[in-house]
Design a protein around this motif. Structure first.
Motif, PDB file in Angstrom:
ATOM      1  N   LEU A 110       0.839  -1.195   0.000  1.00 41.90           N
ATOM      2  CA  LEU A 110       0.000   0.000   0.000  1.00 41.90           C
ATOM      3  C   LEU A 110       0.879   1.252   0.000  1.00 41.90           C
ATOM      4  O   LEU A 110       0.605   2.201  -0.732  1.00 41.90           O
ATOM      5  CB  LEU A 110      -0.946   0.006   1.195  1.00 41.90           C
ATOM      6  CG  LEU A 110      -1.788   1.271   1.377  1.00 41.90           C
ATOM      7  CD1 LEU A 110      -2.683   1.528   0.162  1.00 41.90           C
ATOM      8  CD2 LEU A 110      -2.625   1.179   2.640  1.00 41.90           C
ATOM      9  N   LEU A 111       1.944   1.268   0.795  1.00 46.03           N
ATOM     10  CA  LEU A 111       2.848   2.412   0.808  1.00 46.03           C
ATOM     11  C   LEU A 111       3.475   2.622  -0.570  1.00 46.03           C
ATOM     12  O   LEU A 111       3.606   3.760  -1.035  1.00 46.03           O
ATOM     13  CB  LEU A 111       3.932   2.230   1.878  1.00 46.03           C
ATOM     14  CG  LEU A 111       3.445   2.228   3.325  1.00 46.03           C
ATOM     15  CD1 LEU A 111       4.596   1.907   4.276  1.00 46.03           C
ATOM     16  CD2 LEU A 111       2.786   3.546   3.689  1.00 46.03           C
ATOM     17  N   HIS A 117       0.961   6.388  -6.884  1.00 43.75           N
ATOM     18  CA  HIS A 117      -0.234   7.202  -7.139  1.00 43.75           C
ATOM     19  C   HIS A 117       0.163   8.661  -7.346  1.00 43.75           C
ATOM     20  O   HIS A 117      -0.338   9.327  -8.241  1.00 43.75           O
ATOM     21  CB  HIS A 117      -1.214   7.069  -5.972  1.00 43.75           C
ATOM     22  CG  HIS A 117      -2.511   7.762  -6.165  1.00 43.75           C
ATOM     23  ND1 HIS A 117      -3.486   7.281  -6.999  1.00 43.75           N
ATOM     24  CD2 HIS A 117      -2.988   8.931  -5.652  1.00 43.75           C
ATOM     25  CE1 HIS A 117      -4.517   8.113  -6.986  1.00 43.75           C
ATOM     26  NE2 HIS A 117      -4.234   9.121  -6.170  1.00 43.75           N
ATOM     27  N   GLY A 118       1.074   9.151  -6.527  1.00 43.04           N
ATOM     28  CA  GLY A 118       1.540  10.529  -6.674  1.00 43.04           C
ATOM     29  C   GLY A 118       2.281  10.743  -7.979  1.00 43.04           C
ATOM     30  O   GLY A 118       2.098  11.740  -8.655  1.00 43.04           O
ATOM     31  N   VAL A 119       3.131   9.780  -8.343  1.00 39.72           N
ATOM     32  CA  VAL A 119       3.890   9.891  -9.579  1.00 39.72           C
ATOM     33  C   VAL A 119       2.945   9.857 -10.777  1.00 39.72           C
ATOM     34  O   VAL A 119       3.098  10.632 -11.715  1.00 39.72           O
ATOM     35  CB  VAL A 119       4.960   8.771  -9.669  1.00 39.72           C
ATOM     36  CG1 VAL A 119       5.609   8.744 -11.029  1.00 39.72           C
ATOM     37  CG2 VAL A 119       6.001   8.966  -8.572  1.00 39.72           C
ATOM     38  N   SER A 120       1.933   8.986 -10.731  1.00 43.31           N
ATOM     39  CA  SER A 120       0.989   8.896 -11.854  1.00 43.31           C
ATOM     40  C   SER A 120       0.164  10.163 -12.017  1.00 43.31           C
ATOM     41  O   SER A 120      -0.341  10.444 -13.095  1.00 43.31           O
ATOM     42  CB  SER A 120       0.075   7.678 -11.693  1.00 43.31           C
ATOM     43  OG  SER A 120      -0.853   7.883 -10.650  1.00 43.31           O
ATOM     44  N   GLU A 121       0.049  10.920 -10.938  1.00 42.18           N
ATOM     45  CA  GLU A 121      -0.696  12.185 -11.017  1.00 42.18           C
ATOM     46  C   GLU A 121       0.230  13.359 -11.344  1.00 42.18           C
ATOM     47  O   GLU A 121      -0.179  14.513 -11.277  1.00 42.18           O
ATOM     48  CB  GLU A 121      -1.421  12.452  -9.698  1.00 42.18           C
ATOM     49  CG  GLU A 121      -2.577  11.506  -9.465  1.00 42.18           C
ATOM     50  CD  GLU A 121      -3.387  11.876  -8.238  1.00 42.18           C
ATOM     51  OE1 GLU A 121      -2.937  12.700  -7.422  1.00 42.18           O
ATOM     52  OE2 GLU A 121      -4.488  11.333  -8.112  1.00 42.18           O
ATOM     53  N   GLY A 122       1.483  13.058 -11.680  1.00 45.11           N
ATOM     54  CA  GLY A 122       2.420  14.098 -12.075  1.00 45.11           C
ATOM     55  C   GLY A 122       3.099  14.797 -10.930  1.00 45.11           C
ATOM     56  O   GLY A 122       3.670  15.869 -11.098  1.00 45.11           O
TER      57      GLY A 122
END
Length: 129
Positions: A110-111, A117-122
């Motif tokens: 999960l971590l 998730h942050g990287v995929s959102e730029g």
């Protein structure tokens, strides 16, 4: 051999059970967009995972350092959910049993998803220290 002390409240589930339940809830909420870790949460998780790169261990010292670095802000942003997850990981740090190892692996995954998730959102904050 380390044994967990019995909970003060007999209704309190053991640390591994709490960690497993919290991990499942946060993973589901991340999937559904009900929990979106903010920049502070993502950078702290990224740094924690970098610290584990050599041995892959989320040690109690590393978890404590991450909670300390996040300070009070980590306990309030996002409802304090990441802080609680890190605290539950810390509480299972000295336990060793197949069920504990399993929930710790799920929490680690999960971590890793939080950072991804942050990287995929730029969000470049997770790739630059």
């Amino acid at each position: 051999m380390h044994h967990d002390a019995p909970p003060l409240d007999p209704q309190t589930p053991p640390p591994a059970q709490r960690l497993g339940e919290l991990t499942a809830t946060l993973a589901a909420d991340l999937d559904r967009g009900r929990w979106t870790p903010g920049p502070l949460e993502r950078i702290l998780v990224f740094r924690l995972l970098v610290a584990t790169a050599g041995d892959g261990q989320l040690t109690t010292d590393r978890l404590r350092d991450t909670l300390w670095e996040g300070n009070l802000a980590l306990t309030t942003i996002g409802g304090g959910r990441l802080a609680r997850l890190l605290a539950e990981l810390h509480d299972t740090g000295n336990a060793s049993a197949p069920e504990v190892d399993s929930v710790r692996r799920a929490a680690t995954e999960l971590l890793e998803r939080v950072v991804a998730h942050g990287v995929s959102e730029g969000d470049a904050s997770c790739v630059a220290l």
